[in-house]
Design a protein around this motif. Structure first.
Motif, short mmCIF file in Angstrom:
data_model
loop_
_atom_site.label_atom_id
_atom_site.label_comp_id
_atom_site.label_asym_id
_atom_site.label_seq_id
_atom_site.Cartn_x
_atom_site.Cartn_y
_atom_site.Cartn_z
N GLY A 129 0.88 -1.12 -0.06
CA GLY A 129 0.04 -0.01 -0.07
C GLY A 129 0.93 1.21 0.04
O GLY A 129 0.19 2.36 0.16
N TYR A 130 2.20 1.08 -0.10
CA TYR A 130 3.01 2.36 -0.31
C TYR A 130 3.41 2.67 -1.73
O TYR A 130 4.21 1.92 -2.16
CB TYR A 130 4.40 2.13 0.79
CG TYR A 130 3.95 1.94 2.12
CD1 TYR A 130 3.72 2.95 3.05
CD2 TYR A 130 3.62 0.59 2.75
CE1 TYR A 130 3.39 2.83 4.28
CE2 TYR A 130 3.45 0.56 4.07
CZ TYR A 130 3.26 1.58 4.81
OH TYR A 130 3.02 1.38 6.13
N LEU A 131 2.66 3.62 -2.05
CA LEU A 131 2.82 4.06 -3.52
C LEU A 131 3.89 5.32 -3.65
O LEU A 131 4.34 5.43 -4.86
CB LEU A 131 1.47 4.38 -3.94
CG LEU A 131 0.46 3.32 -3.93
CD1 LEU A 131 -0.69 3.80 -4.75
CD2 LEU A 131 0.90 2.24 -4.80
N LYS A 132 4.12 5.81 -2.35
CA LYS A 132 5.23 7.04 -2.72
C LYS A 132 6.82 6.47 -2.27
O LYS A 132 6.95 6.30 -1.10
CB LYS A 132 4.85 8.08 -1.72
CG LYS A 132 3.30 9.07 -2.02
CD LYS A 132 3.15 10.30 -1.40
CE LYS A 132 1.91 10.86 -1.70
NZ LYS A 132 1.51 12.10 -0.79
N ILE A 133 7.46 6.08 -3.19
CA ILE A 133 8.79 5.64 -3.05
C ILE A 133 9.57 6.67 -3.73
O ILE A 133 9.44 7.09 -4.78
CB ILE A 133 8.77 4.17 -3.78
CG1 ILE A 133 7.74 3.49 -3.16
CG2 ILE A 133 10.25 3.76 -3.48
CD1 ILE A 133 7.33 2.07 -3.98
N ALA A 134 10.65 6.76 -3.04
CA ALA A 134 11.76 7.80 -3.38
C ALA A 134 13.08 6.81 -3.33
O ALA A 134 13.45 6.25 -2.43
CB ALA A 134 11.97 8.87 -2.17
N LEU A 135 13.66 7.15 -4.40
CA LEU A 135 15.10 6.28 -4.60
C LEU A 135 16.19 7.18 -4.34
O LEU A 135 16.40 8.27 -4.51
CB LEU A 135 15.43 5.95 -6.09
CG LEU A 135 14.27 4.88 -6.82
CD1 LEU A 135 14.45 4.66 -8.38
CD2 LEU A 135 14.25 3.69 -5.95
N VAL A 136 16.93 6.42 -3.36
CA VAL A 136 18.16 7.10 -2.58
C VAL A 136 19.57 6.85 -3.51
O VAL A 136 19.76 5.60 -3.79
CB VAL A 136 18.25 6.90 -1.21
CG1 VAL A 136 19.66 7.52 -0.71
CG2 VAL A 136 16.88 7.13 -0.45
#
Length: 145
Positions: A129-136
């Motif tokens: 359910g986690y759609l806001k993903i930031a790549l580091v």
């Protein structure tokens, strides 16, 4: 025939009780505990070593307490600094984000992790359910060449 030594008439032989608390042992224990915690505190901060790829994108403002999901070179997952099983990712993130599915998850992976393995972790995040993903990644301007 009995003789009484060292006392005169009217002298009381009972010991007087001291109504004071002896705090010296307490202070000694507290000082030892203080030294133990001063030595152990720096050892409690452990960082997971990951060789991040470089990025030339402009850095964004970081939240106060970001939630990091790390894919290590052996493809094991870590949330924060705790290594977890893949099937426990959703439950661990729910605990870390306090159930807020709109919170941004920062995903970082070692250079040796393949694109397919990274996409598999992103699918696990989406299924949870986690759609806001930031790549580091590392900043290309400051990354060692």
């Amino acid at each position: 025939m009995a003789i009484r030594l060292g006392g005169g008439a009217g002298r009381d032989d009972d010991l007087v009780e001291a109504h004071e608390i002896n705090v010296t042992p307490f202070i000694d224990v507290m000082l030892v505990l203080l030294i133990v915690f001063m030595v152990a505190a720096p050892l409690a901060t452990v960082d997971i070593g990951v060789d991040l790829p470089a990025s030339a994108a402009q850095p964004q403002k970081r939240p106060d307490q970001p939630v990091f999901v790390t894919v290590k070179p052996d493809l094991s997952l870590a949330v924060g600094e705790d290594v977890i099983a893949r099937d426990a990712l959703g439950e661990t993130l729910a605990t870390a984000t306090k159930g807020n599915k709109d919170e941004r998850i920062f995903l970082r992976a070692d250079k040796v992790v393949s694109y397919g393995d990274l996409m598999e972790v992103m699918n696990l995040l989406r299924d949870a359910g986690y759609l806001k993903i930031a790549l580091v990644g590392l900043d290309a301007r400051s990354a060692p060449q």
